[in-house]
Write a protein that holds these residues in place. Structure first.
Motif, PDB file in Angstrom:
ATOM      1  N   SER A 113      -2.723  -2.888  -5.224  1.00 29.15           N
ATOM      2  CA  SER A 113      -1.856  -3.552  -5.671  1.00 29.15           C
ATOM      3  C   SER A 113      -3.151  -4.506  -6.024  1.00 29.15           C
ATOM      4  CB  SER A 113      -1.157  -5.053  -4.614  1.00 29.15           C
ATOM      5  OG  SER A 113      -1.725  -5.002  -3.518  1.00 29.15           O
ATOM      6  N   GLY A 114      -3.862  -3.985  -6.137  1.00 27.52           N
ATOM      7  CA  GLY A 114      -5.393  -4.989  -7.661  1.00 27.52           C
ATOM      8  C   GLY A 114      -6.276  -4.013  -7.718  1.00 27.52           C
ATOM      9  N   ASN A 115      -7.431  -4.286  -7.399  1.00 25.44           N
ATOM     10  CA  ASN A 115      -7.944  -3.722  -8.184  1.00 25.44           C
ATOM     11  C   ASN A 115      -9.944  -3.306  -6.955  1.00 25.44           C
ATOM     12  OD1 ASN A 115      -8.762  -3.191 -10.534  1.00 25.44           O
ATOM     13  ND2 ASN A 115      -9.669  -4.803 -11.033  1.00 25.44           N
ATOM     14  N   GLU A 116      -9.824  -1.939  -6.456  1.00 31.84           N
ATOM     15  CA  GLU A 116     -10.690  -1.701  -5.330  1.00 31.84           C
ATOM     16  C   GLU A 116     -12.040  -2.525  -5.238  1.00 31.84           C
ATOM     17  OE1 GLU A 116     -10.587  -1.494  -2.183  1.00 31.84           O
ATOM     18  OE2 GLU A 116     -11.282   0.576  -2.097  1.00 31.84           O
ATOM     19  N   ASP A 117     -12.533  -4.049  -5.613  1.00 29.66           N
ATOM     20  CA  ASP A 117     -12.890  -3.728  -5.687  1.00 29.66           C
ATOM     21  C   ASP A 117     -14.844  -3.559  -4.809  1.00 29.66           C
ATOM     22  OD1 ASP A 117     -13.274  -5.335  -8.617  1.00 29.66           O
ATOM     23  OD2 ASP A 117     -12.470  -7.262  -7.717  1.00 29.66           O
TER      24      ASP A 117
ATOM     25  N   TYR B 129       0.521  -1.213  -0.163  1.00 32.22           N
ATOM     26  CA  TYR B 129      -0.521   0.654   0.296  1.00 32.22           C
ATOM     27  C   TYR B 129       1.074   1.052   0.470  1.00 32.22           C
ATOM     28  CZ  TYR B 129      -4.060  -2.922   1.562  1.00 32.22           C
ATOM     29  OH  TYR B 129      -5.193  -3.420   1.193  1.00 32.22           O
ATOM     30  N   SER B 130       0.460   2.764  -0.462  1.00 30.90           N
ATOM     31  CA  SER B 130       1.018   3.462  -0.485  1.00 30.90           C
ATOM     32  C   SER B 130       0.086   5.139  -0.967  1.00 30.90           C
ATOM     33  CB  SER B 130       2.134   3.180  -1.548  1.00 30.90           C
ATOM     34  OG  SER B 130       1.898   3.439  -3.071  1.00 30.90           O
ATOM     35  N   ASN B 131       0.526   6.001  -0.730  1.00 31.53           N
ATOM     36  CA  ASN B 131      -0.149   6.848  -1.429  1.00 31.53           C
ATOM     37  C   ASN B 131       0.128   7.587  -2.198  1.00 31.53           C
ATOM     38  OD1 ASN B 131       2.196   7.468  -0.106  1.00 31.53           O
ATOM     39  ND2 ASN B 131       1.694   9.950   0.993  1.00 31.53           N
ATOM     40  N   THR B 132      -0.070   6.418  -2.915  1.00 34.13           N
ATOM     41  CA  THR B 132       0.362   7.081  -4.878  1.00 34.13           C
ATOM     42  C   THR B 132      -0.706   6.720  -5.228  1.00 34.13           C
ATOM     43  OG1 THR B 132       1.257   4.983  -5.472  1.00 34.13           O
ATOM     44  CG2 THR B 132       2.768   6.989  -4.204  1.00 34.13           C
TER      45      THR B 132
END
Length: 251
Positions: free
Chosen positions: A144-148, A136-139
């Motif tokens: 690292s994948g879809n925000e399903d 996770y990062s604030n970029t």
């Protein structure tokens, strides 16, 4: 209840994986635990047999027995997190790798927390922290994948508080690696449940002690019922695993 145990029909005890059968009840060949399916063409959708192996969140105790007992269950978990994904094995639906663990898709999301069902719960703390700090990062590409349906965020919010529901229906939250000095949940009954993590930093990912409302707490989980009562859950963190947690009560 009977239907929820039908997963056993697809477990091949000879190889220790779930796999598909044809309409005659025979195993579909060839089989590779590393092979992925997309949306059709192979039995595993957006994942492989390694990632779907652990998808028995409602019946972990029985699944451990199917795997040959707790020791072999733990050994298989260790292999899962350390067996590297080779580029030729991975398709575009998989991302966020730690070994075969793929945080970019939901079937993997509970797996680190399965170590709470073993005598090595500190490995849940290690891998939960690893995911939080590395995947996770604030970029703009911070997931690292879809925000399903908000799942990537939901996993993060629960995990930074140090809790996660392996089985989302039984009201049990397993412990991971709390990352916040303080977090408060304002409940519908006007009570407040607060989680604190003392000495927390990127190196201190391991739980040393747990206190619930000022009293020593020796379980690797907390229940929804206890959270609903309000109160304070306090973790003390350190940079080495607390091996005494092997004797803590399991979920």
């Amino acid at each position: 209840n009977q239907r929820s145990s039908y997963y056993k029909n697809l477990f091949d005890t000879n190889i220790g994986f779930f796999r598909a059968k044809d309409d005659k009840g025979s195993w579909i060949q060839p089989f590779s635990p590393l092979k992925y399916g997309g949306n059709g063409g192979y039995p595993f959708t957006e994942g492989n047999a390694w990632q779907y192996l652990w998808y028995v969140p409602h019946d972990v105790s029985t699944f451990k027995e199917m795997m040959g007992g707790e020791k072999l269950f733990t050994k298989k978990l260790d292999e899962f997190f350390t067996l590297n994904a080779k580029p030729e094995d991975v398709n575009g639906n998989a991302s966020g790798f730690i070994g075969q663990y793929a945080h970019g898709n939901e079937p993997s999301h509970h797996i680190a927390y399965l170590y709470n069902y073993t005598v090595e719960p500190w490995k849940a703390q290690y891998y939960a922290a690893k995911v939080l700090n590395e995947l996770y990062s604030n970029t703009p590409s911070g997931y690292s994948g879809n925000e399903d349906c908000g799942q990537m965020s939901a996993w993060y919010i629960l995990s930074v508080m140090g809790i996660y529901p392996v089985n989302p229906a039984n009201g049990v939250y397993c412990f991971g690696s709390p990352q916040l000095q303080k977090a408060s949940i304002h409940l519908a009954n006007n009570k407040v449940f607060t989680v604190r993590a003392k000495n927390q930093n990127k190196s201190n990912v391991y739980i040393q002690n747990i206190f619930l409302n000022g009293k020593k707490y020796e379980k690797n989980y907390i229940t929804h019922e206890l959270i609903q009562q309000g109160g304070e859950l306090e973790f003390t963190m350190g940079d080495q695993p607390n091996k005494k947690m092997s004797s803590y009560e399991k979920p």
